[in-house]
Design an enzyme around this catalytic site. Structure first.
Site, PDB file in Angstrom:
ATOM      1  N   THR A  14       0.817  -1.221   0.000  1.00  0.00           N
ATOM      2  CA  THR A  14       0.000   0.000   0.000  1.00  0.00           C
ATOM      3  C   THR A  14       0.850   1.271   0.000  1.00  0.00           C
ATOM      4  O   THR A  14       0.319   2.376   0.074  1.00  0.00           O
ATOM      5  CB  THR A  14      -0.936   0.031   1.222  1.00  0.00           C
ATOM      6  OG1 THR A  14      -0.158  -0.019   2.428  1.00  0.00           O
ATOM      7  CG2 THR A  14      -1.904  -1.143   1.193  1.00  0.00           C
ATOM      8  N   GLY A  15       2.171   1.115  -0.101  1.00  0.00           N
ATOM      9  CA  GLY A  15       3.066   2.262  -0.106  1.00  0.00           C
ATOM     10  C   GLY A  15       3.228   2.877  -1.485  1.00  0.00           C
ATOM     11  O   GLY A  15       2.546   2.502  -2.449  1.00  0.00           O
ATOM     12  N   TYR A  16       4.160   3.828  -1.581  1.00  0.00           N
ATOM     13  CA  TYR A  16       4.335   4.603  -2.813  1.00  0.00           C
ATOM     14  C   TYR A  16       4.627   3.712  -4.016  1.00  0.00           C
ATOM     15  O   TYR A  16       3.930   3.759  -5.030  1.00  0.00           O
ATOM     16  CB  TYR A  16       5.461   5.625  -2.623  1.00  0.00           C
ATOM     17  CG  TYR A  16       5.661   6.527  -3.811  1.00  0.00           C
ATOM     18  CD1 TYR A  16       4.740   7.530  -4.102  1.00  0.00           C
ATOM     19  CD2 TYR A  16       6.766   6.390  -4.647  1.00  0.00           C
ATOM     20  CE1 TYR A  16       4.902   8.366  -5.200  1.00  0.00           C
ATOM     21  CE2 TYR A  16       6.944   7.221  -5.745  1.00  0.00           C
ATOM     22  CZ  TYR A  16       6.012   8.200  -6.014  1.00  0.00           C
ATOM     23  OH  TYR A  16       6.184   9.023  -7.106  1.00  0.00           O
ATOM     24  N   ASN A  42      -9.599   3.355  13.804  1.00  0.00           N
ATOM     25  CA  ASN A  42     -10.147   4.567  13.178  1.00  0.00           C
ATOM     26  C   ASN A  42      -9.881   4.624  11.685  1.00  0.00           C
ATOM     27  O   ASN A  42      -9.983   5.669  11.060  1.00  0.00           O
ATOM     28  CB  ASN A  42      -9.560   5.811  13.856  1.00  0.00           C
ATOM     29  CG  ASN A  42      -8.046   5.871  13.737  1.00  0.00           C
ATOM     30  OD1 ASN A  42      -7.423   4.878  13.361  1.00  0.00           O
ATOM     31  ND2 ASN A  42      -7.462   7.011  14.051  1.00  0.00           N
ATOM     32  N   LYS A  48      -6.294   4.009   2.875  1.00  0.00           N
ATOM     33  CA  LYS A  48      -5.722   2.667   2.865  1.00  0.00           C
ATOM     34  C   LYS A  48      -6.816   1.620   2.761  1.00  0.00           C
ATOM     35  O   LYS A  48      -6.677   0.627   2.026  1.00  0.00           O
ATOM     36  CB  LYS A  48      -4.883   2.432   4.127  1.00  0.00           C
ATOM     37  CG  LYS A  48      -4.273   1.020   4.180  1.00  0.00           C
ATOM     38  CD  LYS A  48      -3.419   0.812   5.410  1.00  0.00           C
ATOM     39  CE  LYS A  48      -2.864  -0.606   5.453  1.00  0.00           C
ATOM     40  NZ  LYS A  48      -2.019  -0.850   6.643  1.00  0.00           N
ATOM     41  N   GLN A 126      11.420   0.680   7.950  1.00  0.00           N
ATOM     42  CA  GLN A 126      11.228  -0.757   8.139  1.00  0.00           C
ATOM     43  C   GLN A 126      12.252  -1.604   7.388  1.00  0.00           C
ATOM     44  O   GLN A 126      12.110  -2.822   7.315  1.00  0.00           O
ATOM     45  CB  GLN A 126       9.818  -1.161   7.707  1.00  0.00           C
ATOM     46  CG  GLN A 126       8.726  -0.704   8.670  1.00  0.00           C
ATOM     47  CD  GLN A 126       7.396  -1.342   8.329  1.00  0.00           C
ATOM     48  OE1 GLN A 126       6.875  -1.172   7.228  1.00  0.00           O
ATOM     49  NE2 GLN A 126       6.842  -2.086   9.267  1.00  0.00           N
ATOM     50  N   SER A 149      13.879  -4.531  -0.642  1.00  0.00           N
ATOM     51  CA  SER A 149      13.505  -3.138  -0.868  1.00  0.00           C
ATOM     52  C   SER A 149      14.759  -2.287  -1.000  1.00  0.00           C
ATOM     53  O   SER A 149      15.492  -2.081  -0.038  1.00  0.00           O
ATOM     54  CB  SER A 149      12.636  -2.633   0.294  1.00  0.00           C
ATOM     55  OG  SER A 149      12.184  -1.331   0.046  1.00  0.00           O
ATOM     56  N   LYS A 171      20.962  -1.100   3.442  1.00  0.00           N
ATOM     57  CA  LYS A 171      20.666  -1.889   2.247  1.00  0.00           C
ATOM     58  C   LYS A 171      21.742  -2.948   2.020  1.00  0.00           C
ATOM     59  O   LYS A 171      21.446  -4.084   1.638  1.00  0.00           O
ATOM     60  CB  LYS A 171      20.551  -0.969   1.024  1.00  0.00           C
ATOM     61  CG  LYS A 171      19.390   0.014   1.100  1.00  0.00           C
ATOM     62  CD  LYS A 171      19.312   0.859  -0.155  1.00  0.00           C
ATOM     63  CE  LYS A 171      18.161   1.848  -0.088  1.00  0.00           C
ATOM     64  NZ  LYS A 171      18.013   2.647  -1.325  1.00  0.00           N
ATOM     65  N   ASN A 191      17.565   3.683  -9.480  1.00  0.00           N
ATOM     66  CA  ASN A 191      18.014   5.071  -9.547  1.00  0.00           C
ATOM     67  C   ASN A 191      16.963   6.028  -8.985  1.00  0.00           C
ATOM     68  O   ASN A 191      16.686   5.992  -7.807  1.00  0.00           O
ATOM     69  CB  ASN A 191      18.463   5.409 -10.968  1.00  0.00           C
ATOM     70  CG  ASN A 191      19.755   4.691 -11.316  1.00  0.00           C
ATOM     71  OD1 ASN A 191      20.756   4.823 -10.626  1.00  0.00           O
ATOM     72  ND2 ASN A 191      19.750   3.890 -12.386  1.00  0.00           N
TER      73      ASN A 191
END
Length: 356
Positions: A14-16, A42, A48, A126, A149, A171, A191
């Protein structure tokens, strides 16, 4: 080039970048799974929730971390119902503290045994949680390929200013852990995300007549459309040729300097744009004086747009360049992307997406 269909699990769906990855996987006919954080109490009307509903309607199988209990008996007993509500409140507070940590090893192993390929798009905070995923993949014993990632600068061969290099060192740690676990992997250097940085540099939605140029503006960077990045990632994740290899996304038509980008935008908009230069010394000073994590963006800008680390990197025979590996795929050039942005400017980027 067609590859065998796989069962692909995406972390950070659900991220970018994650949303692009989900759609790319589905478009190629893969069985697509998403492992997401649980919704908070909530979140009933959140974006999301709407995105998860969209995923389900497209055929995505959703896995969520366990955080809420399912007690059918509570609906028959008022004291238990009150207790349950209190538990939800406490868990909501706990959620805020935990930030959706990937700590349920048994749940991870159980999920991973249902898939074949794992693509991580977890955000920077994360990154180290991928160590938990790596251990779970090792124990599951079913994963044919792991893509950690990364998706920014080449982590092993680029030396940046300390704030950015600290991120690259994480990384590198994930890469070494992946190799040590004996997993089949594909490391990908994508990149720079083009939509994000075109927005960041040119502010097309605001119709700016002034842009900031970092350094001399002559260093070349690589700006790749996010949809293309996601497509290349999914193709590489299921490509035998990319097993245990580094794939660098550096299409020739996406290599551009800040000055070239600004000039192109002037021609397309018909506006005269003032260039305000920020000297390299000032950017370096910002990385030294700003508190963390505010010192990370200038360190990234220095690496990408002042030093030109993305294009000064010499590709070796061991490197795979995406546009050469998949010549049949018609990627979006930066010139074409500017045409699209001219008609429909992207939303203002979030700081959380600022990474390389």
């Amino acid at each position: 080039m067609a590859f065998e269909k796989s069962k692909i699990l995406i972390f950070g769906a659900t991220g970018y970048l994650g949303t692009y990855l989900v759609k790319a996987s589905l478009s190629m006919g893969h069985d697509t799974y998403a492992y997401t954080r649980p919704l908070k109490p909530n979140d009933n009307n959140s974006s999301k929730l709407q995105l998860l509903k969209e995923f389900e309607s497209m055929g995505v199988t959703l896995f969520q971390e366990n955080i809420f209990f399912d007690f059918p008996i509570i609906y028959k007993c008022l004291p238990l119902m009150i207790l349950y509500v209190l538990i939800l409140i406490l868990l909501s507070i706990y959620w805020e503290l935990k930030q959706g940590e990937l700590d349920d090893h048994e749940k991870l192993v159980s999920v991973l045994r249902q898939v074949e390929v794992v693509i991580s798009a977890l955000p920077i905070p994360q990154y180290l949680k991928q160590l938990n995923i790596i251990q779970a993949m090792k124990d599951a014993g079913t994963i044919k390929r792991f893509v950690p990632s990364e998706y920014g600068n080449e982590a092993d061969r680029v030396k940046a200013l300390p704030p950015f290099d600290a991120m690259l060192s994480i990384k590198r740690k994930i890469r070494r852990a992946t190799e040590a676990a004996g997993l089949s992997y594909t490391f990908i250097s994508a990149n720079t995300f083009a939509v994000y940085f075109v927005n960041y540099l040119l502010h097309p939605e605001e119709k700016e007549h002034e842009v900031t140029i970092y350094g001399s503006g002559e260093a070349k960077a690589v700006l790749n459309y996010e949809e293309d990045v996601a497509t290349y990632i999914v193709m590489a994740a299921t490509d035998p040729r990319a097993a245990n290899r580094l794939v660098i996304i550096r299409p020739p038509a996406n290599v551009v300097s800040q000055l070239e980008l600004t000039s192109s935008w002037e021609k397309k908009t018909g506006r005269n744009i003032k260039r305000v230069y920020v000297p390299e010394e000032e950017i370096i000073k910002q990385t030294e004086t700003l508190p963390s994590p505010e010192n990370v963006p200038p360190a990234i800008l220095h690496s990408v747009f002042v030093k030109g680390d993305q294009t000064s990197l010499v590709l070796t025979e061991e490197d795979l360049e995406a546009s050469e590996l998949y010549p049949e795929y018609k990627y979006t050039s930066i010139d074409r992307l500017l045409d699209v942005v001219l008609v429909k400017p992207p939303r203002k980027p979030k700081l959380v997406s600022f990474g390389a």
